[in-house]
Design an enzyme around this catalytic site. Structure first.
Site, PDB file in Angstrom:
ATOM      1  NE  ARG A   1      -3.735   0.501   2.214  1.00 54.16           N
ATOM      2  CZ  ARG A   1      -4.310   1.113   3.252  1.00 54.16           C
ATOM      3  NH1 ARG A   1      -4.215   0.584   4.464  1.00 54.16           N
ATOM      4  NH2 ARG A   1      -4.939   2.257   3.083  1.00 54.16           N
TER       5      ARG A   1
ATOM      6  CB  CYS B   1      -1.658   4.037   9.521  1.00 57.24           C
ATOM      7  SG  CYS B   1      -2.987   4.714  10.555  1.00 57.24           S
TER       8      CYS B   1
END
Length: 281
Positions: free
Chosen positions: A180, A238
């Site tokens: 990601r 995050c």
């Protein structure tokens, strides 16, 4: 102040269950099924625990432009603490399904209020039940109390503050999985990639067989990542400001206090299409 302030082991907590000053908070949650954690809580939970829902209780979902799990305001959160019967002198323990990321979100919320006696159950519900320790299926009706406090906003950053600190040479640690971070496999947010200048350390690297690594190991790994910088020169992020909290817990466990949280994280960063985006390593 004495008490558990980072992690507590199941065997230790089991001895303290029932103490009036020990308050337990169940933080189990699943992104793909937001009601699964609460349903599991009703089936079984640690004796005396209350349930904290990530969206409803640990975020302010009415805010826009602040990521998928916007940081709540202190007045609303402290009101919930009072409703759960949690006071400023209580020993609080949070747990989730095992990896500790959702429990760490609660831990950071409490830490930002200045509450020292708060810990995450190492190994969470999974380890607790694997040891055959007692569980309950009757929700506790807490005696409400009053909790007042304000968040330490110096450790809570928005996107503009992150940009300024990056330009000043601080370190931004992204807790998402490497694919990601590189922009190769984005299945949650509408834009793939990462904040230019960030470095990647998946939060799962803080664990070994479902429990946090020893403090000395965590200290070695984070110091290698910091490259000589102090912890208060580091920021964590995050996807939405949840799993980044795992890094704050791990760093404090390693004796590295003072890192800051980018509350909106990647989902907040991309809310403004003018902000730059990087891909790859």
């Amino acid at each position: 102040m004495s008490g558990w302030n980072t992690l507590v082991q199941a065997e230790t907590l089991a001895i303290a269950i029932g103490r009036p000053d020990v308050k337990l908070v169940d933080c189990r949650f699943t992104l793909t099924n937001p009601m699964a954690g609460e349903s599991a809580f009703l089936v079984g939970h640690l004796p005396g625990a209350v349930y904290a829902h990530l969206d409803r209780d640990l975020s302010d979902m009415k805010r826009t432009g602040a990521g998928r799990h916007p940081w709540p305001d202190a007045a609303t959160f402290t009101q919930k603490l009072g409703e759960w019967g949690i006071g400023p002198d209580d020993q609080v323990v949070a747990y989730d399904d095992g990896d500790g990321s959702h429990a760490a979100r609660f831990w950071v919320l409490m830490r930002m209020l200045g509450h020292e006696k708060v810990a995450v159950l190492d190994g969470g519900w999974s380890r607790w039940t694997s040891l055959g320790l007692s569980v309950d299926s009757t929700p506790r009706k807490p005696i409400t109390t009053r909790y007042t406090g304000a968040f330490d906003t110096t450790r809570l950053l928005d996107a503009d503050q992150v940009q300024q600190r990056l330009a000043a040479g601080e370190l931004l640690i992204d807790a998402r999985a490497a694919d990601r971070f590189r922009g190769e496999n984005e299945m949650i947010d509408r834009v793939a990639g990462h904040v230019p200048g960030a470095v990647n350390r998946h939060f799962a690297k803080n664990l070994d067989h479902g429990k946090f690594k020893p403090p000395a190991d965590l200290a070695d790994e984070f110091r290698e990542l910091l490259l000589g910088k102090h912890a208060d020169e580091a920021m964590v992020m995050c996807g939405s400001g949840v799993t980044a909290c795992h890094h704050l817990l791990a760093m404090e466990r390693a004796g590295l206090r003072g890192a800051r949280l980018f509350t909106g994280s990647w989902s907040g960063w991309i809310s403004d299409p003018a902000r730059p985006i990087a891909t790859g390593d």
